[in-house]
Design a protein around this motif. Structure first.
Motif, mmCIF file in Angstrom:
data_model
loop_
_atom_site.group_PDB
_atom_site.id
_atom_site.type_symbol
_atom_site.label_atom_id
_atom_site.label_comp_id
_atom_site.label_asym_id
_atom_site.label_seq_id
_atom_site.Cartn_x
_atom_site.Cartn_y
_atom_site.Cartn_z
ATOM 1 N N ILE A 108 0.841 -1.200 0.000
ATOM 2 C CA ILE A 108 0.000 0.000 0.000
ATOM 3 C C ILE A 108 0.881 1.257 0.000
ATOM 4 C CG2 ILE A 108 -1.691 1.297 1.378
ATOM 5 C CD1 ILE A 108 -2.785 -1.500 2.257
ATOM 6 N N LEU A 140 -4.776 7.075 -0.787
ATOM 7 C CA LEU A 140 -5.563 5.843 -0.855
ATOM 8 C C LEU A 140 -6.328 5.697 0.455
ATOM 9 C CD1 LEU A 140 -6.005 3.271 -2.601
ATOM 10 C CD2 LEU A 140 -4.122 2.237 -1.345
ATOM 11 N N LEU A 154 -8.783 3.330 2.399
ATOM 12 C CA LEU A 154 -9.355 1.976 2.438
ATOM 13 C C LEU A 154 -10.247 1.839 3.669
ATOM 14 C CD1 LEU A 154 -6.047 0.056 1.655
ATOM 15 C CD2 LEU A 154 -7.950 0.414 0.076
ATOM 16 N N SER A 155 -11.481 1.379 3.440
ATOM 17 C CA SER A 155 -12.394 1.244 4.585
ATOM 18 C C SER A 155 -12.127 -0.043 5.359
ATOM 19 C CB SER A 155 -13.841 1.312 4.139
ATOM 20 O OG SER A 155 -14.046 0.349 3.140
ATOM 21 N N CYS A 173 -9.027 -3.018 5.326
ATOM 22 C CA CYS A 173 -7.812 -3.567 4.710
ATOM 23 C C CYS A 173 -7.933 -5.062 4.411
ATOM 24 C CB CYS A 173 -6.606 -3.323 5.611
ATOM 25 S SG CYS A 173 -6.120 -1.616 5.608
ATOM 26 N N ILE A 188 -9.936 -5.788 0.491
ATOM 27 C CA ILE A 188 -9.476 -4.988 -0.643
ATOM 28 C C ILE A 188 -9.967 -5.661 -1.927
ATOM 29 C CG2 ILE A 188 -7.393 -4.278 -1.898
ATOM 30 C CD1 ILE A 188 -6.007 -4.039 0.793
ATOM 31 N N SER A 190 -7.136 -5.193 -7.213
ATOM 32 C CA SER A 190 -6.179 -4.144 -6.797
ATOM 33 C C SER A 190 -4.745 -4.613 -7.007
ATOM 34 C CB SER A 190 -6.356 -3.811 -5.311
ATOM 35 O OG SER A 190 -7.643 -3.338 -5.095
ATOM 36 N N SER A 195 -9.673 0.367 8.902
ATOM 37 C CA SER A 195 -9.611 1.470 7.933
ATOM 38 C C SER A 195 -8.195 2.042 7.871
ATOM 39 C CB SER A 195 -10.629 2.548 8.285
ATOM 40 O OG SER A 195 -10.356 3.102 9.540
#
Ligand code: FE2
Ligand code: FE2
Length: 624
Positions: A192, A203, A205-206, A208, A211, A215, A233
């Motif tokens: 990431i 980025l 991310l709600s 991890c 994903i 991606s 998150s």
């Protein structure tokens, strides 16, 4: 309510009352004439002259009336930049919605203002570690993030992958402890952090662990497993410098509903953690760009400091290498002065309690310690290294003359008895010269014998008249203490002034401006018996008083010359004590030095069999 007020710039009481009613108890309506602390500023726009922009506040054109012409008048004000919002007071519900909408905008604007304020604060921090700590704290304060980490792009490359590297610098969190354990990862889109560094895009991310499969990047749960943590998150933002280059990334983890909650397990995390807000990206982006510039500056400052440090260390090494017998003296003095100063700083009661040293002052003292004898570079090496009363070539010359005299005696004196008498005398002469040459007090009869021999005449191989000794040689051999003549001692003592002159040439920053002065006074004694200026206690900087103790101690225990052994620590401490009692050294500091065992650094051993008392040799060399 987020702590902002709504102000109305209007004399129209009806309008104010109307607004009060419309906004309800949630918003306080205050009149502009009474306050400047407005985040939203309503402007009565009956006339353009009344429509004023207030810096840092929203201007809302409020129109009283329902005619279309009024609308356009208000809207013109909006278009012309006099107001940011047009409000028609008869549409009360709309006003409430407007306020709600702008509350969020104002919140973000306030946060951005804080970012800029913090930017100013950050820009004054030159210490990289402190700077990084401030950045992660601010980022967490802004977002309610449970943890925050910073990675910085390094100069190294990953040879295998042919990519740059990101170095983990710091992590701070509510749940887990701080971590400064450095490690590096290659900048690739697999991770990431690497992905964000490559794409230069934030980025958010709600989750991890959820994903999308397509991606490029992957979430590595190594950290979670290692610390029994659950990352949910995550907001990762690139830090871009003014040229738009990535210098690192800021990574926030787990935005919490309540700041005080500790995410002790997965269940708590799932209950407490929310995705990072979209407006947080803008905030952290702004913070990251401020941080990028500050980090770059701090790293540049560190590089310059490292350069300065290495130059100072190299200078100290250059000086110390001129005197192998005291190798490492400057480095040890630097170490000792910092130890003493730190101990003085820690004294909260007693006579030393009034002195304090911050980190910069300690560094200044360290540099002064490393450079205190730099002026020895201006002292002839022969004098610095002079171990006996005569230089080696002087002794050789005397011995050559004696050999010459011996030869001419054998050649020209025919009486065996006379010849033996002269040869015996020459034997004694050579022996006496070698004996007296050693820098210990000589016997008067030896000196008298040499004086007698000075007067004797011999012939050399060419039949010319000659003497065994000249006046200068006799004078040198007659030196009562040590190996140096008064002139040579003066030359060695001049190293302090050389040091001062050299250090004054350097354009020190204000933090280090006192280095020349500290070094200049390192041989001054409190009773005025020191040099070069014979200053007394009140005229000698406290740092120089510290250095004097460190310098004497190290000279006593470290110096290893042919006729002077290193003193055992106890003897060196006894000499310091004696000098303190004699009013030469700061007694409180000497006591602290001894009681706290501040002398226990990497001491050279004291196993040299030559054991001459210090007072006879080193003490009068003028270099300690
Ligand atoms: Fe010195
Ligand atoms: Fe010294």
């Amino acid at each position: 309510m987020s702590g902002f007020k709504v102000s109305v710039d209007s004399e129209n009481k009806e309008l104010i009352n109307d607004l009060r009613k419309t906004l309800g108890r949630k918003y306080r309506v205050v009149e502009q004439s009474k306050t400047n602390n407005t985040e939203i500023h309503f402007i009565d726009c009956i006339g353009r002259d009344k429509c004023r922009q207030v810096e840092g506040a929203y201007s809302i054109a409020i129109l009283e009336g329902e005619r279309e012409t009024d609308f356009s008048a208000a809207e013109n004000l909006y278009k012309e930049g006099f107001a940011e919002v047009v409000y028609y007071p008869f549409r009360k519900l709309r006003l409430r919605k407007l306020i709600e909408r702008f509350r969020d905008e104002i919140y973000t604007r306030n946060q951005l203002n804080r970012v800029f304020e913090i930017g100013i604060e950050l820009s004054s921090e030159r210490n990289l570690e402190k700077l990084l700590r401030k950045i992660v704290k601010t980022a967490r304060d802004f977002t309610n993030g449970d943890a925050c980490s910073i990675y910085v792009v390094t100069r190294e490359k990953d040879e295998e992958l042919n990519t740059g590297m990101l170095e983990f610098m710091i992590s701070e969190g509510d749940t887990l402890k701080e971590s400064y354990e450095r490690f590096k990862i290659p900048i690739t889109s697999n991770s990431i952090a690497g992905y964000v560094a490559l794409t230069k895009q934030a980025l958010n991310l709600s989750d991890c662990y959820n994903i999308p499969e397509d991606s490029e990047f992957t979430f590595y749960d190594t950290y979670d497993k290692l610390y029994n943590y659950h990352t949910k998150s995550m907001l990762t933002v690139p830090m871009l410098n003014r040229e738009g280059e990535v210098i690192g990334i800021v990574q926030l983890i787990n935005r919490k509903k309540h700041r005080e909650t500790k995410l002790i397990n997965k269940a708590v995390t799932n209950r407490e953690v929310r995705p990072f807000r979209k407006d947080s990206i803008q905030l952290i982006d702004a913070l990251a760009s401020q941080a990028a510039v500050c980090i770059e500056n701090a790293m540049l400052y560190r590089e310059i400091e490292e350069l300065l440090e290495s130059f100072i260390e190299a200078s100290a090494l250059a000086v110390d290498s001129r005197e192998p017998s005291t190798a490492g003296h400057s480095r040890r003095v630097a170490e000792l002065v910092v130890k003493i100063a730190a101990a003085v700083d820690a004294e909260k009661t007693g006579p030393l309690a009034g002195y304090s040293f911050n980190a910069d002052e300690l560094k200044q003292l360290r540099y002064a310690g490393l450079l205190h004898d730099f002026g020895k570079i201006g002292v002839p090496e022969a004098i610095l290294l002079k171990a006996e009363k005569l230089y080696p070539w002087e002794l050789e010359r005397i011995m050559a003359r004696s050999a010459c005299a011996r030869f001419s005696t054998l050649l020209n004196i025919h009486s065996e008895e006379k010849r033996q008498e002269i040869l015996k005398e020459l034997d004694l002469f050579e022996k006496t010269v070698r004996k007296v040459n050693i820098p210990i007090p000589s016997r008067a009869e030896d000196i008298n014998f040499l004086k007698k021999m000075r007067k004797k005449r011999f012939t050399d191989s060419a039949g010319r008249e000659m003497t065994l000794l000249n006046d200068n040689e006799l004078e040198m051999l007659s030196i009562e203490f040590g190996s140096l003549s008064p002139e040579e001692r003066k030359a060695i003592m001049s190293h302090v002034e050389h040091t001062y002159r050299f250090l004054k040439e350097i354009k020190w920053t204000s933090d280090f401006a006192r280095i020349p002065e500290i070094a200049l006074n390192h041989h001054e004694k409190l009773d005025g018996s020191g040099y070069p200026n014979g200053r007394r206690a009140s005229e000698i900087p406290i740092e120089s008083q510290i250095m004097c103790i460190a310098d004497i101690y190290d000279a006593l225990i470290a110096s290893d010359r042919p006729y002077k052994n290193r003193l055992p620590v106890e003897k060196a401490l006894a000499i310091l004590k004696y000098d303190a009692m004699d009013g030469k050294l700061n007694q409180d500091m000497v006591e602290l030095f001894i009681s706290k065992k501040l002398y226990s650094i990497d001491n050279p051993s004291s196993d040299n069999p030559n054991n001459f008392p210090q007072s006879q040799t080193q003490a009068n060399r003028g270099d300690q």
